[in-house]
Design an enzyme around this catalytic site. Sequence first.
Site, PDB file in Angstrom:
ATOM      1  CG  ASP A  37      -2.085   1.020   0.916  1.00 11.47           C
ATOM      2  OD1 ASP A  37      -2.841   0.776  -0.045  1.00 11.47           O
ATOM      3  OD2 ASP A  37      -2.198   2.042   1.612  1.00 11.47           O
ATOM      4  CE1 TYR A  60      -1.332  11.870  -7.800  1.00 10.75           C
ATOM      5  CE2 TYR A  60      -1.147   9.599  -7.038  1.00 10.75           C
ATOM      6  CZ  TYR A  60      -1.901  10.738  -7.245  1.00 10.75           C
ATOM      7  OH  TYR A  60      -3.227  10.745  -6.903  1.00 10.75           O
TER       8      TYR A  60
HETATM    9  P1  IMP Z   1      -2.869   1.730  -3.523  1.00 13.75           P
HETATM   10  O1  IMP Z   1      -1.666   1.355  -2.701  1.00 13.75           O
HETATM   11  O2  IMP Z   1      -3.356   0.611  -4.358  1.00 13.75           O
HETATM   12  O3  IMP Z   1      -3.928   2.361  -2.678  1.00 13.75           O
HETATM   13  O4  IMP Z   1      -2.410   2.811  -4.593  1.00 13.75           O
HETATM   14  C1  IMP Z   1      -1.337   3.616  -4.379  1.00 13.75           C
HETATM   15  C2  IMP Z   1      -1.284   4.732  -5.403  1.00 13.75           C
HETATM   16  O5  IMP Z   1      -0.187   5.580  -5.032  1.00 13.75           O
HETATM   17  C3  IMP Z   1      -0.968   4.252  -6.794  1.00 13.75           C
HETATM   18  O6  IMP Z   1      -2.106   4.043  -7.544  1.00 13.75           O
HETATM   19  C4  IMP Z   1      -0.170   5.422  -7.345  1.00 13.75           C
HETATM   20  O7  IMP Z   1      -1.023   6.390  -7.755  1.00 13.75           O
HETATM   21  C5  IMP Z   1       0.538   5.991  -6.144  1.00 13.75           C
HETATM   22  N1  IMP Z   1       1.898   5.455  -6.098  1.00 13.75           N
HETATM   23  C6  IMP Z   1       2.389   4.528  -5.239  1.00 13.75           C
HETATM   24  N2  IMP Z   1       3.669   4.250  -5.531  1.00 13.75           N
HETATM   25  C7  IMP Z   1       3.980   5.000  -6.594  1.00 13.75           C
HETATM   26  C8  IMP Z   1       5.170   5.130  -7.365  1.00 13.75           C
HETATM   27  O8  IMP Z   1       6.195   4.470  -7.168  1.00 13.75           O
HETATM   28  N3  IMP Z   1       5.107   6.009  -8.377  1.00 13.75           N
HETATM   29  C9  IMP Z   1       4.004   6.742  -8.645  1.00 13.75           C
HETATM   30  N4  IMP Z   1       2.875   6.646  -7.991  1.00 13.75           N
HETATM   31  C10 IMP Z   1       2.865   5.778  -6.950  1.00 13.75           C
END
Ligand code: IMP
Length: 200
Positions: free
Chosen positions: A73, A162
């Site tokens: 996450d 991002y």
């Molecule tokens: P989740 O962990 O599935 O809730 O999503 C995390 C969100 O954070 C992702 O969809 C990306 O938008 C962002 N994110 C997490 N890690 C990265 C990264 O390494 N690069 C760019 N965006 C990131």
Amino acid sequence: MSVKKIEEIFIGSNNKGKLKEIADLLPKSLKIYSNLDFKIPSPIETGTTFKQNSLLKAKYFSKKTNKICMSDDSGIEIDILDKAPGVFSADWSGKKRNFNLAIKKVYREISKKDKNWKKKKLNARFICVLTIFWPNGKYISKIGKIEGRISNLKKGKNGFGYDPIFIPKGKRLTFGEMEPREKYKLDHRSNAFKKIKKFF
Ligand code: IMP
């Protein structure tokens, strides 16, 4: 104390960018399963912290597959936005996970706070919590961070999410402009992974 090495793992994520970056961290000898094979819908992320959501996902996918599972996450915290989007980083991209929209929203929200922001250095960080969950209920969660700033232009086509607006501390390029191996030397996911590497 020696640890029993993991020989096969299910990566619990429906985010293709993340899936690739996690797979890139893992040893090539490891048998990796993912939702490219299983097509399990993601659970609703009801946690309020990266740690809660990381554990929730790893446990959910392990229960569904009966395999050792690893989940991530992660998200970006922007200080001028009081650390938003944070755990809601994926949500800012809408149902279709469109990160052009998410980045527009970031710029819009920053402009609401400070019209002259482009002349300033806006601190931000990526955070990642990786959890390994074993079918017997044992788990380990570790956090990784990378400090940096928000680029006033969206730059580069590499990475995901991002990456085109994040410039790590001490660098000039955004993660979106860096080659994957350059990003992996620094980033939040690799930092978290170093702390659980001994299991592989
Ligand atoms: P989740 O962990 O599935 O809730 O999503 C995390 C969100 O954070 C992702 O969809 C990306 O938008 C962002 N994110 C997490 N890690 C990265 C990264 O390494 N690069 C760019 N965006 C990131």
